[in-house]
Design an enzyme around this catalytic site. Structure first.
Site, PDB file in Angstrom:
ATOM      1  N   ASP A  23      77.550  91.691 -15.227  1.00 20.78           N
ATOM      2  CA  ASP A  23      78.111  90.363 -15.007  1.00 20.78           C
ATOM      3  C   ASP A  23      77.707  89.969 -13.593  1.00 20.78           C
ATOM      4  O   ASP A  23      78.213  90.519 -12.620  1.00 20.78           O
ATOM      5  CB  ASP A  23      79.644  90.432 -15.153  1.00 20.78           C
ATOM      6  CG  ASP A  23      80.328  89.129 -14.760  1.00 20.78           C
ATOM      7  OD1 ASP A  23      79.626  88.152 -14.462  1.00 20.78           O
ATOM      8  OD2 ASP A  23      81.577  89.104 -14.755  1.00 20.78           O
ATOM      9  N   LYS A  87      74.661  82.127  -6.838  1.00 21.76           N
ATOM     10  CA  LYS A  87      74.548  81.756  -8.257  1.00 21.76           C
ATOM     11  C   LYS A  87      74.614  80.240  -8.446  1.00 21.76           C
ATOM     12  O   LYS A  87      74.015  79.691  -9.361  1.00 21.76           O
ATOM     13  CB  LYS A  87      75.678  82.437  -9.025  1.00 21.76           C
ATOM     14  CG  LYS A  87      75.634  82.252 -10.536  1.00 21.76           C
ATOM     15  CD  LYS A  87      76.709  83.097 -11.192  1.00 21.76           C
ATOM     16  CE  LYS A  87      76.810  82.896 -12.676  1.00 21.76           C
ATOM     17  NZ  LYS A  87      77.862  83.742 -13.263  1.00 21.76           N
ATOM     18  N   GLU A 187      78.227  84.205 -20.983  1.00 15.95           N
ATOM     19  CA  GLU A 187      79.462  84.883 -20.563  1.00 15.95           C
ATOM     20  C   GLU A 187      80.564  84.788 -21.623  1.00 15.95           C
ATOM     21  O   GLU A 187      81.204  85.799 -21.928  1.00 15.95           O
ATOM     22  CB  GLU A 187      79.927  84.304 -19.217  1.00 15.95           C
ATOM     23  CG  GLU A 187      79.019  84.764 -18.082  1.00 15.95           C
ATOM     24  CD  GLU A 187      79.130  83.918 -16.822  1.00 15.95           C
ATOM     25  OE1 GLU A 187      80.040  83.070 -16.749  1.00 15.95           O
ATOM     26  OE2 GLU A 187      78.295  84.100 -15.917  1.00 15.95           O
ATOM     27  N   ASP A 211      87.753  80.395 -18.795  1.00 20.12           N
ATOM     28  CA  ASP A 211      87.286  81.244 -17.698  1.00 20.12           C
ATOM     29  C   ASP A 211      87.607  80.595 -16.350  1.00 20.12           C
ATOM     30  O   ASP A 211      86.953  79.631 -15.940  1.00 20.12           O
ATOM     31  CB  ASP A 211      85.767  81.460 -17.848  1.00 20.12           C
ATOM     32  CG  ASP A 211      85.204  82.400 -16.785  1.00 20.12           C
ATOM     33  OD1 ASP A 211      85.885  82.672 -15.781  1.00 20.12           O
ATOM     34  OD2 ASP A 211      84.059  82.864 -16.972  1.00 20.12           O
TER      35      ASP A 211
END
Ligand code: AMP
Length: 637
Positions: A23, A87, A187, A211
């Site tokens: 991850d 990211k 994800e 999330d």
């Protein structure tokens, strides 16, 4: 997608290979594997430490990079050398990020608005791919240290909303870190896999994955059918997360203390201390009703916070769950609006959602869980550690790819071979079954008749040697090939399966540029049972099929030689003596008979004999085109 065993497969992986799930998060990253004995996913960690590695890279004055906790220590002291949230920059141009430029405390380069961003540290420039690769390298080394074995293969997760460029960038970062990235998965898909969703045969359900991390929020609506995870919609806010909760707590305390935000900004140490205490308060309130912090302890040498010289006007920092919930209610409401929008985009109502999966550290906040559960009208799934759930799911996917779990569905591979019909009804396989997708394969074919202006491209799926035993997926004609002698046209057929499992077949005659293509969906329309039956048939008939293929090949070659010879004789009668003509006629007749008798060996012998007879005059006159055709390779009608 079909359920298939994968060991017979070409391209499937060895059981012994350790493939890790990664991850690669905005705030934290981690590695997970399927524990070889426990047979369940576990997050890797060194003895006492956390499994989470902060996704932060620090560069010292010589340009040496450090990653994780060490780098995090420089966040406040060397913000310009300490890169967090790389990211957020993946696959982005400066134009994409300029609205949030204030967010980054390091230098994001604006040289050419169209090109991809770079980060400047000292006089070095780093792309987000470079930065991510540093994090991945650290994860790889950690994993190798813990597992005591080299780690070279990985499944890496990305947000469902990542576009192709961002996915490719992630893949490239993996490659730079020395990892073979076997799959990039979403994800929310990974989180669902960690809960075992979609792994049971016939499991059909609609899932909402909520999330909420440190700095980002997204919600995805997924539909699982036959092991395929389809993202129906995503929504969210890439600048909303638990850090905002912390900020609200700080603002609340500042009011109580009697400090302004400006005063706080001028005192970096105080800001940092308060941030840490606020986060501690938030976490504490996930399992308690009241948080109390005696600022006096800041002056005792044992406290980890003593280094900060905090002078507060009030000795206590206090927060109740009730107050905290009031503070964060507007933010939670924002996430619920996103859930609503995601449902709308998916054309669904809250009641259509079968399962809700919670991801991200901030979903530990009870008020968040309650709000989500109330919105969907169901309890949420929160039994798996929300910080680890994505990596654990990536490990599940890695294990499936490694072939260790044969009961599970194999996602994103071709369940059956894909090929073309060639002369004699033979199956010419271009993409063998169990090939990873996306994939692209090209092969050249030619014509067998002079002046042949069209070519039929018939696409089949299956494992048998004769197309009649396989399943036809599509057919089209490549027309308009300019008149040329047999064997001269070069028709390149390309099979391309994109990541969505769509097969596009393109045929192009290279000399003239004539082109045609067709789109097919190879995975769909066959039930698991049908795929299994087709595989079984191919094994049962393997011996027969080999014999049949050999016979068909011999017959096709024989027939081609007959056609070409016949044509040659009519065109070039003047070049051939009477004896030659007679010998040729006899040899042709013998070959014809052998073909009718369906005797492979006899056909081959008689073909050879005819070749012998015609060789002297063929050599005299045959042009390259015809000789090409007589080789009998890759010819289609
Ligand atoms: P992630 O990006 O998923 O690692 O989430 C990190 C966020 O989760 C940070 O904002 C943390 O403060 C928050 N977090 C971690 N543990 C808890 C907890 N027990 N209660 C509330 N928030 C938490």
């Amino acid at each position: 997608m079909a359920k298939i065993g994968i060991n017979i497969a070409t391209g499937s992986l060895q059981q012994s290979e350790m493939i890790v799930g990664i991850d690669l998060g905005t705030t934290n990253s981690l590695v997970a594997i399927i524990h070889p004995e426990l047979k369940r996913p576990i997050a890797l960690k060194e003895h006492d430490s956390s499994s989470l590695v902060p996704s932060i890279v620090h560069f010292d004055e010589y340009g040496n990079a450090s990653v994780g906790e060490v780098a995090k220590g420089f966040l406040e002291t060397e913000p310009q050398n300490t890169i967090f949230s790389a990211k957020r920059l993946m696959g982005k141009s400066y134009n994409d990020v300029k609205n949030n430029a204030g967010f980054f405390t390091y230098k994001v380069i604006d040289d050419n608005t169209e090109s991809l961003v770079k980060v400047q540290v000292g006089n070095q420039f780093y792309s987000p791919i470079d930065l991510s690769s540093f994090i991945l390298k650290e994860l790889k080394q950690r994993a190798e240290h813990i597992l005591k074995t080299p780690v070279t293969k990985a499944v890496i997760t990305v947000p469902a909303y990542f576009n192709d460029a961002q996915r490719q960038a992630t893949r490239d970062a993996g490659k730079l870190a020395g990892l073979d990235v076997l799959r990039i998965i979403n994800e929310p898909t990974a989180a669902s896999l960690a809960y075992g969703l979609g792994l049971e045969k016939d499991d059909e359900r609609t899932i909402a994955v909520y999330d909420l991390g440190g700095g980002t929020f997204d919600v995805s609506i997924l539909k699982i059918t036959n092991g395929i995870f389809e993202v129906l919609s995503t929504n969210g806010d890439t600048y909303l997360g638990g850090d905002d909760f912390d900020r609200l707590i700080i603002q609340h305390w500042l009011k109580e203390i009697g400090l302004t935000e400006d005063e706080l900004h001028t005192n970096k140490q105080l800001a940092q201390t308060l941030r840490l205490i606020a986060e501690e308060a938030k976490k504490h309130l996930s399992t308690n009703e009241v948080f109390e912090f005696d600022t006096a302890i800041l002056n005792t040498p044992k406290s980890s916070l003593t280094t900060y010289n905090l002078k507060l006007k009030t000795p206590n920092l206090r927060l109740t769950t009730y107050d905290f919930n009031l503070l964060i209610a507007p933010l939670i409401e924002k996430t619920i609006t996103s859930c609503n929008n995601a449902l709308k985009d998916a054309g669904l109502a809250a009641t259509d959602i079968d399962t809700i999966v919670m991801v991200g550290g901030s979903t530990r906040v009870p008020a968040v869980k309650n709000a989500v559960s109330a919105f969907f009208g169901k309890p949420v799934n929160d039994s798996v550690n929300p910080d680890e759930v994505v990596a654990l799911g990536a490990a599940v996917q890695a294990d499936i790819l490694a072939g260790n779990n044969k009961d599970f569905l194999l996602l994103d591979i071709t369940p059956l071979s894909l090929g073309l019909e060639t002369m004699g009804g033979l199956m010419d396989v271009l993409i063998p079954r169990n090939s990873k997708i996306p994939t692209k394969v090209g092969r050249q074919y030619t014509t067998y008749q002079d002046g042949q202006s069209g070519m039929r491209i018939s696409v089949f799926q299956g494992e048998r040697d004769l197309v009649k035993d396989n399943r036809k997926l599509a057919e089209f004609n490549l027309t308009g090939i300019p008149g040329m002698p047999a064997g001269l046209p070069k028709v390149e057929v390309n099979f391309l399966i994109n990541a969505d499992g769509i097969l596009v077949v393109t045929a192009k005659e290279l000399r003239s540029g004539v082109q045609q293509s067709i789109e097919v969906k190879p995975q769909y329309g066959l039930t698991d049972a049908e795929v299994e039956q087709m595989l079984l048939d191919s094994i049962t008939h393997a011996k027969d099929d080999i014999q049949t293929r050999a016979l068909v090949e011999a017959r096709t070659e024989g027939e081609q030689i007959l056609t070409v010879t016949e044509k040659f004789l009519t065109k070039n009668a003047n070049l051939i003596s009477k004896d030659e003509m007679l010998a040729t006629a006899n040899a042709m007749q013998a070959l014809q008979l052998a073909i009718t008798m369906e005797d492979k060996n006899l056909i081959q012998t008689k073909t050879e004999e005819l070749n012998e007879v015609t060789r002297p005059f063929a050599e005299r006159a045959m042009d390259a085109a015809i000789s090409g055709a007589m080789k009998g390779q890759n010819i289609m009608g």
